[in-house]
Write a protein that holds these residues in place. Sequence first.
Motif, PDB file in Angstrom:
ATOM      1  N   ALA A 154      13.537   0.662   2.047  1.00 46.11           N
ATOM      2  CA  ALA A 154      14.423   0.125   1.009  1.00 46.11           C
ATOM      3  C   ALA A 154      13.673  -0.119  -0.302  1.00 46.11           C
ATOM      4  O   ALA A 154      14.129   0.281  -1.377  1.00 46.11           O
ATOM      5  N   LEU A 155      12.495  -0.767  -0.208  1.00 43.39           N
ATOM      6  CA  LEU A 155      11.733  -1.076  -1.420  1.00 43.39           C
ATOM      7  C   LEU A 155      11.216   0.186  -2.104  1.00 43.39           C
ATOM      8  O   LEU A 155      11.148   0.238  -3.342  1.00 43.39           O
ATOM      9  N   SER A 156      10.858   1.192  -1.338  1.00 38.93           N
ATOM     10  CA  SER A 156      10.372   2.447  -1.927  1.00 38.93           C
ATOM     11  C   SER A 156      11.429   3.073  -2.816  1.00 38.93           C
ATOM     12  O   SER A 156      11.141   3.525  -3.934  1.00 38.93           O
ATOM     13  N   TRP A 157      12.661   3.110  -2.329  1.00 37.84           N
ATOM     14  CA  TRP A 157      13.736   3.715  -3.120  1.00 37.84           C
ATOM     15  C   TRP A 157      14.068   2.879  -4.347  1.00 37.84           C
ATOM     16  O   TRP A 157      14.401   3.432  -5.410  1.00 37.84           O
ATOM     17  N   ILE A 158      13.962   1.557  -4.225  1.00 36.28           N
ATOM     18  CA  ILE A 158      14.226   0.693  -5.375  1.00 36.28           C
ATOM     19  C   ILE A 158      13.148   0.863  -6.441  1.00 36.28           C
ATOM     20  O   ILE A 158      13.444   1.055  -7.629  1.00 36.28           O
TER      21      ILE A 158
ATOM     22  N   TYR B 206       0.833  -1.216   0.000  1.00 32.31           N
ATOM     23  CA  TYR B 206       0.000   0.000   0.000  1.00 32.31           C
ATOM     24  C   TYR B 206       0.867   1.264   0.000  1.00 32.31           C
ATOM     25  O   TYR B 206       0.622   2.195  -0.777  1.00 32.31           O
ATOM     26  N   VAL B 207       1.868   1.295   0.845  1.00 35.98           N
ATOM     27  CA  VAL B 207       2.754   2.466   0.902  1.00 35.98           C
ATOM     28  C   VAL B 207       3.544   2.604  -0.401  1.00 35.98           C
ATOM     29  O   VAL B 207       3.719   3.717  -0.914  1.00 35.98           O
ATOM     30  N   LEU B 208       4.002   1.472  -0.950  1.00 33.06           N
ATOM     31  CA  LEU B 208       4.717   1.517  -2.229  1.00 33.06           C
ATOM     32  C   LEU B 208       3.834   2.098  -3.334  1.00 33.06           C
ATOM     33  O   LEU B 208       4.302   2.832  -4.219  1.00 33.06           O
TER      34      LEU B 208
END
Length: 482
Positions: free
Chosen positions: A74-78, A8-10
């Motif tokens: 980490a996943l957001s930046w990727i 959801y945040v992603l």
Amino acid sequence: MNINMIIYVLGWVLKLEAGLMLLPMLCALIYKELWAFSALGISALLSLFIGTIVTLRKPKKIAYYVKEGFVICALSWIVLSLIGALPFYIAGTIPHYIDAVFEIVSGFTTTGASILGEVEHLGKGLLFWRSFSHWVGGMGVLVLVLTILPLGGGYNMMIMKAESPGPAVSKIVPKVADTAKALYKIYFFMTIAWIFIFYICGMDIFDALCIAFGAAGTGGFAVRNSGMGDYSMFCQFLITISMIMYGVNFNVYYLIQKRKYKDALGCEEARVYFAIIIASSIFIAFNILKMCGGNLIYSLHHSFFTVASLITTTGFSTLDFNTWPQPSQMVLLFLMYCGACAGSTGGGIKVSRVIILFKEIGKDLLVLLHPEAVRHIRLEGKRLEHSVVRSVNCYLIMYVFIFLVSVFIISFDKFDFVTNFSAVAATFNNIGPGLGAVGPVCNYSEYSDLSKIILTIDMLAGRLEILPMMILLLPKTWYGNN
């Protein structure tokens, strides 16, 4: 692991990225670059579509804790980088996707390392996106998300701790969302002020915008093939001041805004930061004086600019410091590792960690001499908890381990040791230019795809202070007893 909340945040991060692409799209329209507008538009629509799909329904369970906070970070930046690279790839200006990812990760992490020999062929629209990525990544994309999307409960602090640079993060106002807004207001108004200053001092509006974005995020992307060399010495001096200002902990500016001048001036980390800049600038100025034809003003100007650029990990350059004497290069190497203040947009180990490490050495030596002595490490007049000191030591161990592994892997590309060592130092510390074949007049294009991937991971790990990337890759994060 609350997978639904992570997704959801992603999704919101992707929707935010789609909105951020509107500015470079407008720039492309103004300069009549329809090809760049199309590439940015396709990327924005794809980002918006994916983001909308995964945020149609808010998860029933919104609670997330430290583990999820680091994974989200980490996943957001990727994800942000994988989509952010598409405009360069679709437009064909960077036809190799790994190169495009390297370039935009360098932008978002405010590194400024590039695979491009000439930047002006990108066109104004994509140059704007490239520089704007510095501004977006400078304060942190998730901090920006928190300013517009209160995610509920007291869980936002988990994300802010994961993304904010420095050994410790505290709220400057009671609510995390309000803290994020307070920081972004300062960041936004400082950026507007510097755009105006650069413009009235002779830069055209496009250059003023892009240089202000780069200085604000302490990133090093230039919009001219000559870097900063084409601007007047007065403009270069103003850029120097702006870089130094963004290397200061933003809590200091918040204290000034609240008229707590005594607390702001009493910031120990800021005092050490300014002392390092002054001492390094004077030493280098006299060390390169002969190279500058005995012109002290000229040598002071360029040493001051370069010291400010490297300690703040901005990476702008006015000349090739690769040709300077070795004593000056050693000082520059120290500045690369030291970095700016915690809570700033700068990278590196951070001045606060350097202070803590030296104080810990002093304490241990004193205890050896006087076993009965009781000493505590203090920073900013406050006693540091053992957990903070331990986290600094843990960070340094991980830092050295990742650094050595990275140097080992990229060494198979057969560059000399100075080049490989400084390439990792420049990417891991989010600086950009290094020494040798990756100096300020060179680039990273000759490295293999594997090395570029390693250096890309280093940029992300350096910007996120290592832990989010380590936790993301740790198998126990995803299964087993937690």
